[in-house]
Write an enzyme that holds these catalytic residues in place. Structure first.
Site, short mmCIF file in Angstrom:
data_model
loop_
_atom_site.label_atom_id
_atom_site.label_comp_id
_atom_site.label_asym_id
_atom_site.label_seq_id
_atom_site.Cartn_x
_atom_site.Cartn_y
_atom_site.Cartn_z
N GLU A 144 -29.85 -68.52 24.76
CA GLU A 144 -31.22 -68.98 24.55
C GLU A 144 -31.23 -69.67 23.19
O GLU A 144 -30.81 -69.08 22.19
CB GLU A 144 -32.17 -67.78 24.54
CG GLU A 144 -33.60 -68.23 24.37
CD GLU A 144 -34.62 -67.08 24.40
OE1 GLU A 144 -34.22 -65.92 24.59
OE2 GLU A 144 -35.81 -67.40 24.21
N ARG B 104 -21.75 -54.92 25.50
CA ARG B 104 -21.85 -55.83 24.36
C ARG B 104 -20.78 -55.51 23.33
O ARG B 104 -20.31 -54.38 23.25
CB ARG B 104 -23.20 -55.64 23.64
CG ARG B 104 -24.40 -55.98 24.42
CD ARG B 104 -25.64 -55.63 23.62
NE ARG B 104 -26.06 -56.70 22.76
CZ ARG B 104 -26.77 -57.75 23.16
NH1 ARG B 104 -27.15 -57.86 24.41
NH2 ARG B 104 -27.13 -58.68 22.31
N LYS C 234 -30.23 -61.06 16.44
CA LYS C 234 -30.81 -62.27 15.83
C LYS C 234 -31.93 -61.90 14.87
O LYS C 234 -32.10 -62.52 13.83
CB LYS C 234 -31.37 -63.17 16.92
CG LYS C 234 -30.32 -63.91 17.71
CD LYS C 234 -30.99 -64.69 18.84
CE LYS C 234 -29.95 -65.21 19.83
NZ LYS C 234 -30.51 -65.51 21.14
#
Ligand code: ATP
Ligand code: MG
Length: 561
Positions: free
Chosen positions: A36, A261, A271
């Site tokens: 994204e 992850r 982020k």
């Protein structure tokens, strides 16, 4: 990229794809990396990039770079540009550059298809009401009063949503699945929201935007993705992913496979937290060499090959784990050990006068650029009467096992000859200022005394020829292994106060002033360094990428208990 991993380690995704190809379920593999564009990539993303490209590469397929740009509020072009640069830097070339927003017209058609088949409806309740009816893990949800709205009415409302007749939040489109489903994602999830928001790519064309769940799988199907690899938090979304693929006239049937992850110790990888470090000035920007962002690790001196090797080494599983930062550093050390030319650099200089070396003369010595790799060639290094050595390589009251320079003792100057320390000159404060030494002319290489054994060898730089440089020594950004896992303290309280140490005037071997930003060297006995983008011929700047040995390994062991 496969040349770097001659024997790729087996993991469940690789095994599964191989079996599917053997059984004829697929005849090719198409994957995608779907960021994204709402922030910069970090080392966690590298795991996903390497996995997606490796699977396609190994099985003769291809990988798309897909920007998952369905939320115009947080997405920006500068992130798109940076992500492109980062993926290319890691060494991968995508087959196609795609945008979820390219599929907005198709996704809109798919939404109408669901409405017309009684599989979606317009709900006119607000977000709070919808949330309140969602139920819990133990209680079923409550159906919306609009759940059984006539198909034609839903279609009309949805078309008017798209035409811009309603304000944000007035209506949403929901899938009609099962309000009592044990999996909450199946309780009539929202597929479309009204958002009067300009989109970086589609401008004002749309004022309704698809949800992640509606956009992602259908984008996969449109692109002919065979394996949609994603992280474990999407596992609970898979039934919805499959339901949508099953009920829509999509051109292919991708399958979602989840893996865990990448988590690294001594850093943070979300982020949101990275943004705080930048916004509140804890680091010098997104490309601060202490940041785990691509921009940061690149500037720190990590090489693409070391990151790819690291990602292959950590493997792919379904269980959560925290990988030591040291593992990343070890891969960098291994890569640079093979390839980085050697140079001599004195970080904390003390002056040595060679009393029997003729004043004003320069003698040039041959030095190999790499101890094992003759292909890297040799260079000449200048010796003069005055030289710099590392302050730490001299000790006045040295213990027996100190094999470097001490009063009356001998040491070999790398690539040159043996010196003996005859006299220690101190300043008024009692600090060592200059060492007076004499050299043994017979100990030069090629002469009979060249093989004479002394226990220590140290590096040095001619004072007359030395290049003055700034050297930045970087260390872990946090001083605890799990800065974000501490409930009692804000993670920024754990920032390592010694994560950056600047040496204003190190003395480097001549020639290093011409190093281009991004060029790597091993400064012998000191570490691996890279020329920083701030570096210039007038003022060279080097960053320490990694030390020669892992000084943290012991500490980490203690901390882990
Ligand atoms: P963050 O949690 O840092 O905000 P994100 O998951 O929101 O990251 P996206 O841009 O949505 O970031 O991620 C793109 C792809 O990278 C996704 O497929 C995601 O699963 C994967 N990814 C993100 N973080 C990691 C990680 N730490 N380890 C492995 N894959 C990751
Ligand atoms: Mg995300």
């Amino acid at each position: 990229m496969s040349e770097n991993v001659p024997n790729p380690p087996a993991h469940f995704i690789r095994n599964r794809i191989r079996q599917e190809l053997e059984s004829g379920l697929h005849d090719r593999v198409v994957t995608r990396f779907p960021p994204e564009p709402n922030g910069y990539l970090h080392i966690g993303h590298a795991k996903s990039i390497v996995l997606n490209f490796a699977m396609a590469d190994e099985f003769g397929g291809e990988t798309n770079l897909r920007f998952d740009d369905t939320n115009p509020i947080k997405e920006e072009q500068r992130y798109v540009d940076a992500i492109r640069e980062d993926v290319a830097w890691l060494g991968y070339q995508w087959a196609r550059e795609c945008y979820a927003s390219d599929y907005f017209p198709k996704l809109y058609e798919y939404a109408l298809h669901l409405i017309d088949n009684g599989l979606a409806y317009v709900d006119s309740q607000d977000a709070d009401a919808i949330r309140a009816q969602r139920g819990t893990l133990t209680e079923p949800g409550t159906p919306s009063p609009h759940r059984d709205r006539d198909r034609a009415e839903s279609r009309d409302l949805f078309e008017r949503m798209r035409a811009g007749e309603f304000a944000d939040g007035a209506h949403v489109l929901r899938a009609k699945i099962d309000m009592a489903a044990p999996n909450i994602n199946m309780r009539d999830p929202v597929l479309y929201r009204i958002r009067h928001q300009r989109h970086p790519r589609t401008g004002d064309e749309w004022c309704i935007y698809p949800s992640y769940d509606f956009a992602h799988g259908q984008s996969d199907a449109i692109e002919g993705i065979t394996h949609s690899l994603c992280t474990l938090e999407f596992e609970d979304h898979r039934p919805l992913y499959d339901w949508l693929i099953e009920h829509l006239p999509v051109p292919s049937k991708p399958q979602q496979i989840e893996f865990s992850r990448l988590n690294l110790d001594f850093t943070v990888l979300s982020k949101r937290r990275l943004m705080r470090l930048v916004d509140e000035g804890f680091v010098d920007g997104w490309d601060d060499p202490r940041m785990p962002t691509f921009a940061g690790i690149r500037r720190r001196g990590f090489t693409p090959r070391s990151i790819r090797n690291f990602c292959n080494e950590i493997g792919v599983t379904k269980s959560e784990s925290i990988i030591p930062f040291g593992a990343m550093e070890r891969n960098l050390r291994d890569d640079l050990n093979e390839r980085a030319p050697r140079r001599m650099a004195v970080l904390e200089p003390v002056k040595v006068v060679l009393t029997n070396f003729t004043e004003g003369e320069t003698e040039w010595f041959d030095a190999a650029n790499h101890p094992q790799n003759p292909e890297l060639g040799t260079r000449k290094v200048p010796m003069t009467r005055e030289i710099w050595i590392e302050r730490g390589d001299f000790m006045e009251d040295a213990p027996k096992k100190f094999f470097r320079l001490k009063p009356g003792g001998e040491v070999r100057l790398r690539n040159a000859f043996i010196i003996r320390c005859d006299e220690v000159v101190k300043n008024a404060a009692g600090d060592v200022e200059t060492l007076h030494c004499s050299f043994d002319p017979e100990s030069r290489s090629g002469l009979p005394g060249a093989d004479r054994k002394v226990k220590g060898t140290i590096h040095w730089v001619s004072a007359e020829h030395a290049v003055e440089a700034e050297v930045r020594l970087y260390d872990r950004l946090f001083s605890v292994p799990h800065p974000a896992g501490d409930k009692e303290h804000d993670f920024v309280e754990h920032i390592n106060p010694e994560s950056l140490q600047v040496i204003g005037s190190a003395r480097l071997e001549p020639g290093l002033e011409n190093a281009k930003p991004g060029e790597h060297y091993q400064f012998e006995r000191t570490g691996y360094f890279v020329a920083d983008p701030d570096s210039s011929t007038e003022k060279p700047v080097f960053n320490r990428a990694v030390t020669l040995r892992d000084t943290w390994a012991k500490l980490e062991k203690q901390l882990r208990g």
